[in-house]
Design an enzyme around this catalytic site. Structure first.
Site, short mmCIF file in Angstrom:
data_model
loop_
_atom_site.label_atom_id
_atom_site.label_comp_id
_atom_site.label_asym_id
_atom_site.label_seq_id
_atom_site.Cartn_x
_atom_site.Cartn_y
_atom_site.Cartn_z
CB CYS A 14 -0.88 0.00 1.24
SG CYS A 14 0.08 0.08 2.76
CG HIS A 42 3.21 -6.81 11.12
ND1 HIS A 42 2.02 -6.31 11.55
CD2 HIS A 42 4.07 -6.66 12.16
CE1 HIS A 42 2.14 -5.87 12.79
NE2 HIS A 42 3.38 -6.06 13.18
CG HIS A 75 2.14 -0.38 12.96
ND1 HIS A 75 1.17 -0.77 12.08
CD2 HIS A 75 3.04 -1.39 13.01
CE1 HIS A 75 1.49 -1.97 11.63
NE2 HIS A 75 2.61 -2.37 12.16
CB CYS A 97 0.73 5.14 7.31
SG CYS A 97 -0.44 5.39 5.96
CD GLU A 127 -3.61 1.93 12.94
OE1 GLU A 127 -3.22 1.07 12.14
OE2 GLU A 127 -4.70 2.51 12.84
CB THR A 163 -5.72 2.20 9.29
OG1 THR A 163 -4.67 1.38 9.80
CG2 THR A 163 -5.46 3.65 9.58
CG ASN A 221 -2.72 -5.89 5.92
OD1 ASN A 221 -2.76 -6.36 4.80
ND2 ASN A 221 -1.59 -5.41 6.43
CB SER A 263 3.00 -5.49 4.92
OG SER A 263 2.26 -6.62 5.33
FE1 F3S Z 1 -1.11 1.11 4.30
FE2 F3S Z 1 -1.28 3.31 5.61
FE3 F3S Z 1 -3.41 2.09 4.84
S1 F3S Z 1 0.19 1.71 5.98
S2 F3S Z 1 -2.91 -0.06 4.84
S3 F3S Z 1 -1.90 3.02 3.50
S4 F3S Z 1 -3.09 3.02 6.81
#
Ligand code: F3S
Length: 281
Positions: A14, A42, A75, A97, A127, A163, A221, A263
């Site tokens: 992402c 991760h 995080h 992020c 986070e 998030t 995630n 990730s």
């Molecule tokens: Fe990635 Fe940031 Fe969303 S790390 S999953 S763009 S909150």
């Protein structure tokens, strides 16, 4: 007949992780001693690749000498930690992020405006721990509506969301809170990258017999994508590396889907797809 292999339309690394990786790689390029506070993301393979380029992992900034670089991961961390590191003479690269920063800012604003702050998320996730530090000591962390006390009531309630949570969880909590307060202010801080990957996984899994989900076993995630895929009815395997694939998984299977957590770099996803192609050829 050779099975069809399809990749989810939204899959893999992402914006926030890509940004963090670039910042860490930039730090490595300077030749200065640099460490991330905990694994940058991760994903054990990515962490090993960074280590090979000179970016170590520390569990405590106190272990670093003044002048060394401390990299904060996506995080985020408690605000006080960054201040303390800078006061000790460390160079801080903050790779939090920007979407996580929005959660922190929203939590801080709600607390400052007198709302009882509720953070929806995993209480032990870094986070959430960092967001809580911005929300004040009275903030409550719940992972579902069931965590609300039966007698919960407050005049002004403010909600932020980790998030990586799902919209369904947020909706359930809002429904439970509405009868318990006079004013409810909700910041939907669920990251778009997460919901897009979840939706794409659900769609693909509905139409696949077997799904392979690529990403760290310690990645929340990615684990959630695997859950969604199972719920959609596909036989689902969560793997980190191509060598974990087993040809027997694809015996007699016509439709294979592949997705990856936020990730997981594109090259890792491509390596898994290439290995599946070899196994089913
Ligand atoms: Fe990635 Fe940031 Fe969303 S790390 S999953 S763009 S909150």
């Amino acid at each position: 007949m050779t099975p069809q292999i399809r990749i989810a339309r939204d899959a893999g690394v992402c914006y926030g992780v890509e940004r963090a990786l670039k910042l860490a790689q930039g730090a490595a390029a300077t030749g200065q001693k640099a460490s991330t506070l905990g694994p940058l993301i991760h994903n054990p393979q990515v962490v090993a690749e960074l280590a090979a380029r000179g970016v170590a992992v520390t569990d405590d900034p106190v272990k670093l000498a003044p002048g060394e670089t401390l990299i904060i991961r996506t995080h985020g961390v408690e605000a006080a930690l960054i201040e303390a590191a800078q006061a000790r003479g460390l160079q801080v690269i903050d790779a939090t992020c920007p979407y996580v920063r929005k959660v922190q800012q929203a939590a801080r604003k709600l607390a400052a405006d007198g709302y009882e702050v509720i953070i929806i998320g995993e209480p032990d996730h870094p986070e959430v721990i960092a967001v809580r530090s911005h929300a004040g000591s009275d903030a409550r962390v719940i992972s579902s509506a069931d965590d609300l006390p039966a007698d919960f009531s407050a005049r002004k309630v403010g909600v932020v969301v980790q998030t990586t949570q799902t919209l369904e969880t947020l909706q359930t909590v809002i429904r439970a809170l509405l009868p318990c307060c006079q004013e409810l202010r909700v910041y939907n801080t669920i990251c778009d990258a997460t919901s897009k990957r979840q939706e794409a996984t659900r769609e693909l899994a509905h139409d696949s017999e077997v799904m392979v989900v690529v990403g760290g076993h310690n990645s929340g995630n990615t684990t959630r994508l695997a859950q969604i895929s199972r719920e959609a009815g596909a036989h689902t395997y969560h793997i980190e590396r191509p060598d974990e694939l087993d040809a027997a998984w694809f015996d007699g299977v016509g439709r294979i889907g592949v997705t990856a957590g936020a990730s997981t770099p594109a090259e890792h996803l491509a390596a898994v797809v290439a290995r599946i192609e070899e196994l089913v050829a």
